[in-house]
Design a protein around this motif. Structure first.
Motif, PDB file in Angstrom:
ATOM      1  N   ILE A  75       0.862  -1.186   0.000  1.00 51.38           N
ATOM      2  CA  ILE A  75       0.000   0.000   0.000  1.00 51.38           C
ATOM      3  C   ILE A  75       0.897   1.234   0.000  1.00 51.38           C
ATOM      4  O   ILE A  75       1.843   1.324   0.790  1.00 51.38           O
ATOM      5  N   ARG A  76       0.619   2.171  -0.905  1.00 55.29           N
ATOM      6  CA  ARG A  76       1.357   3.435  -0.914  1.00 55.29           C
ATOM      7  C   ARG A  76       0.596   4.473  -0.096  1.00 55.29           C
ATOM      8  O   ARG A  76      -0.618   4.611  -0.237  1.00 55.29           O
ATOM      9  N   ARG A  77       1.332   5.184   0.748  1.00 55.41           N
ATOM     10  CA  ARG A  77       0.736   6.265   1.530  1.00 55.41           C
ATOM     11  C   ARG A  77       1.459   7.554   1.144  1.00 55.41           C
ATOM     12  O   ARG A  77       2.661   7.696   1.378  1.00 55.41           O
ATOM     13  N   LYS A  78       0.729   8.453   0.554  1.00 54.16           N
ATOM     14  CA  LYS A  78       1.317   9.683   0.031  1.00 54.16           C
ATOM     15  C   LYS A  78       2.055  10.440   1.134  1.00 54.16           C
ATOM     16  O   LYS A  78       1.523  10.687   2.212  1.00 54.16           O
ATOM     17  N   GLY A  79       3.304  10.793   0.828  1.00 51.63           N
ATOM     18  CA  GLY A  79       4.113  11.555   1.758  1.00 51.63           C
ATOM     19  C   GLY A  79       4.696  10.734   2.894  1.00 51.63           C
ATOM     20  O   GLY A  79       5.402  11.263   3.752  1.00 51.63           O
ATOM     21  N   SER A  80       4.412   9.422   2.910  1.00 53.80           N
ATOM     22  CA  SER A  80       4.884   8.582   4.009  1.00 53.80           C
ATOM     23  C   SER A  80       5.758   7.438   3.527  1.00 53.80           C
ATOM     24  O   SER A  80       6.794   7.141   4.110  1.00 53.80           O
ATOM     25  N   GLY A  81       5.337   6.767   2.450  1.00 54.66           N
ATOM     26  CA  GLY A  81       6.131   5.648   1.945  1.00 54.66           C
ATOM     27  C   GLY A  81       5.247   4.494   1.508  1.00 54.66           C
ATOM     28  O   GLY A  81       4.038   4.639   1.334  1.00 54.66           O
ATOM     29  N   THR A  82       5.862   3.339   1.348  1.00 56.12           N
ATOM     30  CA  THR A  82       5.162   2.140   0.897  1.00 56.12           C
ATOM     31  C   THR A  82       5.190   1.108   2.012  1.00 56.12           C
ATOM     32  O   THR A  82       6.240   0.844   2.608  1.00 56.12           O
ATOM     33  N   TYR A  83       4.027   0.514   2.293  1.00 55.61           N
ATOM     34  CA  TYR A  83       3.866  -0.378   3.436  1.00 55.61           C
ATOM     35  C   TYR A  83       3.297  -1.718   2.990  1.00 55.61           C
ATOM     36  O   TYR A  83       2.563  -1.807   1.999  1.00 55.61           O
ATOM     37  N   VAL A  84       3.630  -2.761   3.756  1.00 57.85           N
ATOM     38  CA  VAL A  84       3.013  -4.066   3.535  1.00 57.85           C
ATOM     39  C   VAL A  84       1.554  -3.977   3.972  1.00 57.85           C
ATOM     40  O   VAL A  84       1.244  -3.420   5.028  1.00 57.85           O
ATOM     41  N   SER A  85       0.676  -4.510   3.155  1.00 59.96           N
ATOM     42  CA  SER A  85      -0.740  -4.480   3.489  1.00 59.96           C
ATOM     43  C   SER A  85      -0.999  -5.197   4.808  1.00 59.96           C
ATOM     44  O   SER A  85      -0.448  -6.278   5.050  1.00 59.96           O
ATOM     45  N   PRO A  86      -1.818  -4.616   5.678  1.00 57.48           N
ATOM     46  CA  PRO A  86      -2.153  -5.296   6.935  1.00 57.48           C
ATOM     47  C   PRO A  86      -2.825  -6.639   6.714  1.00 57.48           C
ATOM     48  O   PRO A  86      -2.842  -7.489   7.596  1.00 57.48           O
ATOM     49  N   ARG A  87      -3.369  -6.843   5.511  1.00 57.62           N
ATOM     50  CA  ARG A  87      -4.070  -8.088   5.221  1.00 57.62           C
ATOM     51  C   ARG A  87      -3.189  -9.087   4.490  1.00 57.62           C
ATOM     52  O   ARG A  87      -3.642 -10.175   4.123  1.00 57.62           O
ATOM     53  N   ALA A  88      -1.899  -8.721   4.277  1.00 58.79           N
ATOM     54  CA  ALA A  88      -1.007  -9.656   3.592  1.00 58.79           C
ATOM     55  C   ALA A  88      -0.859 -10.919   4.415  1.00 58.79           C
ATOM     56  O   ALA A  88      -0.775 -10.879   5.643  1.00 58.79           O
ATOM     57  N   LYS A  89      -0.848 -12.064   3.736  1.00 57.13           N
ATOM     58  CA  LYS A  89      -0.752 -13.340   4.435  1.00 57.13           C
ATOM     59  C   LYS A  89       0.674 -13.869   4.317  1.00 57.13           C
ATOM     60  O   LYS A  89       1.271 -13.845   3.253  1.00 57.13           O
ATOM     61  N   GLY A  90       1.182 -14.351   5.419  1.00 52.99           N
ATOM     62  CA  GLY A  90       2.525 -14.913   5.429  1.00 52.99           C
ATOM     63  C   GLY A  90       2.532 -16.244   6.126  1.00 52.99           C
ATOM     64  O   GLY A  90       1.566 -16.642   6.765  1.00 52.99           O
ATOM     65  N   THR A  91       3.630 -16.943   6.018  1.00 51.40           N
ATOM     66  CA  THR A  91       3.789 -18.228   6.669  1.00 51.40           C
ATOM     67  C   THR A  91       4.784 -18.087   7.803  1.00 51.40           C
ATOM     68  O   THR A  91       5.607 -17.187   7.810  1.00 51.40           O
ATOM     69  N   SER A  92       4.719 -18.978   8.756  1.00 53.85           N
ATOM     70  CA  SER A  92       5.720 -18.986   9.808  1.00 53.85           C
ATOM     71  C   SER A  92       7.068 -19.261   9.176  1.00 53.85           C
ATOM     72  O   SER A  92       7.222 -20.185   8.398  1.00 53.85           O
TER      73      SER A  92
END
Length: 243
Positions: free
Chosen positions: A65-82
C-alpha cells in the motif's frame, strides 16, 4: 515452445519476486514500511524505474500500500507463513532503519576450534576463516568470524567490505539459509576485542556460535559473533504467522 518456467526473469520480476518472498516469510511484516525506492535502488543496484515497476505489481496484487508523503507499506491483510528471520546483519539493520557496512579484517585457512568442529558435524580438516567487523551507522557492533566448509570456500575471495555474505550466497544459488542452531554465552572484552569493536576493555559482550543450514538440513557454514549488545540486537529463529 519454450517452457515458461525456464524463461529468464527480467530485473523488475526478480525484484518483485524477492520482495514477495520477504513478505511471505515475514521479513517485512503486515503494516511495516519497506525501504524507499531510492534505498531499494541502492540495495539491488537497479534503476528507480525498475524498482517502481516491481512495486507497482505488488501494489496491484494487494501486497503493498502506498501512503502519500509517508512511503510504501506491507498491506495489513497480507498473508505470510511462519518462517525464520534470515539472521542477516545487513537485513536486520535495514529493518531497523540503520545503514549496515562491513570491514573485512582478513581470511586464512585454519583448523577450526573444537566447538566449531562439533557444529560442522565432525569436519576437522582446514576450513576458511573469515574475520569481519560489522557496523551500523558506522559504529562497530559485531566481530564476526565465519568458518566456511569446502562446499563454499570458492566464495572467499569474493567477500569484500561491500558484500553481504547472505546476499552473495543467494546470488550463487546456495541455500536459502533457513536453519539456525545457536549457542549463546557472555564474555568480557579483552584488549583485542575492545580495539576492534571500539568499546572499553571488560565491556560485556554477547558471544554467539551459530550453525546455518539449508531447507534440507545441509550445513552451509558456521560463525562466531562477538556483539556489543547496546548497539545491536541479534535476531534469528523468530517465527511469525498472521492472517
Amino acid at each position: 515452445m519454450p517452457d515458461e518456467s525456464s524463461r529468464v526473469l527480467t530485473l523488475h520480476e526478480r525484484l518483485r519476486d524477492d520482495l514477495r518472498a520477504k513478505i511471505d516469510s515475514g521479513i517485512y511484516g503486515p503494516g511495516e514500511r519497506i525501504p524507499s525506492e531510492n534505498k531499494l535502488s541502492q540495495i539491488y543496484g537497479m534503476s528507480r524505474v525498475t524498482v517502481r515497476s516491481a512495486l507497482n505489481e505488488l501494489v496491484n496484487a494487494g501486497l503493498l500500500i502506498r501512503r502519500k508523503g509517508s512511503g510504501t507499506y506491507v498491506s495489513p491483510r497480507a498473508k505470510g507463513t511462519s518462517a525464520y528471520l534470515t539472521g542477516s546483519f545487513s537485513e536486520n539493520c535495514r529493518r531497523k532503519g540503520m545503514t549496515p557496512s562491513t570491514r573485512v579484517l582478513g581470511h586464512a585457512r585454519v583448523i577450526p576450534p573444537a566447538d566449531v568442529v562439533e557444529m560442522l558435524d565432525g569436519i576437522d580438516d582446514e576450513v576458511w576463516e573469515v574475520r569481519r567487523v560489522r557496523l551500523a551507522n558506522n559504529l562497530p557492533c559485531v566481530l564476526e568470524i565465519d568458518y566456511l566448509p569446502h562446499s563454499i570456500d570458492a566464495l572467499v575471495d569474493r567477500i569484500s567490505d561491500d558484500t553481504s555474505l547472505f546476499e552473495l550466497l543467494k546470488r550463487e544459488g546456495i541455500g536459502p539459509v533457513v536453519g539456525f542452531d545457536d549457542r549463546f554465552g557472555a564474555r568480557a572484552a579483552g584488549p583485542r576485542l575492545a580495539q576492534v569493536l571500539s568499546c572499553p576493555e571488560q565491556a560485556p559482550l554477547l558471544e554467539v556460535l551459530e550453525r546455518l543450514s539449508d531447507p534440507a538440513g545441509r550445513i552451509i557454514y558456521v560463525n562466531r559473533q562477538y556483539i556489543v549488545p547496546e548497539r545491536y540486537t541479534h535476531e534469528v529463529g523468530t517465527s511469525r504467522s498472521y492472517l
